[in-house]
Design a protein around this motif. Structure first.
Motif, PDB file in Angstrom:
ATOM      1  N   PRO A 226      -0.186  -1.696   1.494  1.00 21.35           N
ATOM      2  CA  PRO A 226      -1.153  -2.125   2.520  1.00 21.35           C
ATOM      3  C   PRO A 226      -2.328  -2.872   1.893  1.00 21.35           C
ATOM      4  O   PRO A 226      -2.909  -2.427   0.907  1.00 21.35           O
ATOM      5  N   THR A 227      -2.641  -4.009   2.467  1.00 21.49           N
ATOM      6  CA  THR A 227      -3.701  -4.861   1.941  1.00 21.49           C
ATOM      7  C   THR A 227      -4.837  -4.993   2.949  1.00 21.49           C
ATOM      8  O   THR A 227      -4.690  -4.680   4.136  1.00 21.49           O
ATOM      9  N   GLU A 230      -3.607  -8.331   6.468  1.00 23.23           N
ATOM     10  CA  GLU A 230      -2.162  -8.286   6.681  1.00 23.23           C
ATOM     11  C   GLU A 230      -1.512  -9.633   6.375  1.00 23.23           C
ATOM     12  O   GLU A 230      -0.319  -9.703   6.057  1.00 23.23           O
ATOM     13  N   TYR A 239       4.544   0.003   3.813  1.00 23.13           N
ATOM     14  CA  TYR A 239       3.467   0.598   4.615  1.00 23.13           C
ATOM     15  C   TYR A 239       3.376   2.104   4.327  1.00 23.13           C
ATOM     16  O   TYR A 239       3.811   2.943   5.114  1.00 23.13           O
ATOM     17  N   TYR A 243      -0.216   4.075   7.314  1.00 22.50           N
ATOM     18  CA  TYR A 243       0.057   2.686   7.687  1.00 22.50           C
ATOM     19  C   TYR A 243       1.454   2.528   8.284  1.00 22.50           C
ATOM     20  O   TYR A 243       1.723   1.578   9.016  1.00 22.50           O
TER      21      TYR A 243
END
Length: 254
Positions: A226-227, A230, A239, A243
């Motif tokens: 997860p960043t 997105e 994820y 997430y």
């Protein structure tokens, strides 16, 4: 070349902390979505797809069911096997991971990249180094990431046939690894390291090191955690944690 893709899902069996995300019955929507998309990905790239819900590996912890990829002879007919966690999604269906030239195994070396929005705490501290040493495995630094501990994330891995056969013959007993100085099983081992040190990912990495596997380090685009945005480019998105509950919202049912 014959290629295969492997995923599995097991309901929580009461061991460890997996029950936070894995119920005791039924299959979450995010799992269904990952299976749908990677089944299509397999068709697109001429790979055979396998999804299992039975227990093949004799393991106390469900996490070690991943070892089916080298324990189960069903995969012996394939040159390459891609393993994927069920919280991974293909963001770029056209990118063919089987086009990558690699050694024995390939995967992304986990590190705390600036773009990632979840904590990653792997480093070659005394606790993890001592655990590796207890099983005769050295600590190996990453060649591509700024970390003194190469910790290939087990959520996206490519394995060649020769590596799977070698692992079947030479890897240590996963139950010994899980039960060794496990703080989850006995609080007296709290100072020996986090309970996550006893799971599949450190086990596999220790066995790679111990048995001199040729490990190819992939870029984060093949296992993007997860960043903060997105839109950050990737081929496969992983994820992790909470997430994963966003997967059904972001990916329509096929």
């Amino acid at each position: 070349m014959k290629n295969a893709i492997f995923q599995y899902y097991l309901n929580f069996n009461g061991v460890g902390k997996q029950g936070v995300h894995y119920p005791t019955e039924g299959k979450p929507d995010w799992v269904e979505r990952s299976v749908q998309y990677f089944r299509e990905y397999a068709k697109k790239h001429n790979a055979e797809y396998f999804f299992f819900e039975d227990r093949y590996v004799n393991a106390t912890s469900n996490f070690f069911e991943i070892l089916r990829l080298y324990k189960d002879p069903i995969f012996d007919q394939f040159d390459n096997v891609l393993y994927l966690d069920v919280d991974v999604m293909p963001k770029n269906m056209d990118a063919n991971i089987f086009d990558i030239h690699f050694g024995d195994v390939a995967g992304w070396p986990e590190w705390r990249a600036p773009e990632i929005s979840v904590p990653i705490n792997w480093n070659a501290n005394h606790q993890i180094a001592s655990r590796f040493a207890d099983f005769g495995a050295p600590v190996v630094p990453s060649k591509s990431a700024p970390t003194n501990l190469r910790m290939i994330n087990s959520g996206v891995m490519l394995w060649k046939k020769r590596a799977r056969l070698k692992a079947r013959e030479s890897f240590d007993d996963h139950e010994k690894w899980f039960n060794h100085k496990n703080a989850l099983l006995d609080s007296k081992w709290t100072s020996a390291g986090h309970s996550s040190h006893c799971l599949d990912q450190p086990f596999l990495n220790a066995m790679f090191n111990k048995n001199n596997f040729k490990v190819t380090e992939l870029g984060m685009e093949w296992n993007r955690f997860p960043t903060k945005k997105e839109s950050f480019p990737c081929n496969f998105a992983h994820y992790v944690g909470d997430y994963r509950y966003n997967i059904p919202k972001m990916f329509e049912e096929l």
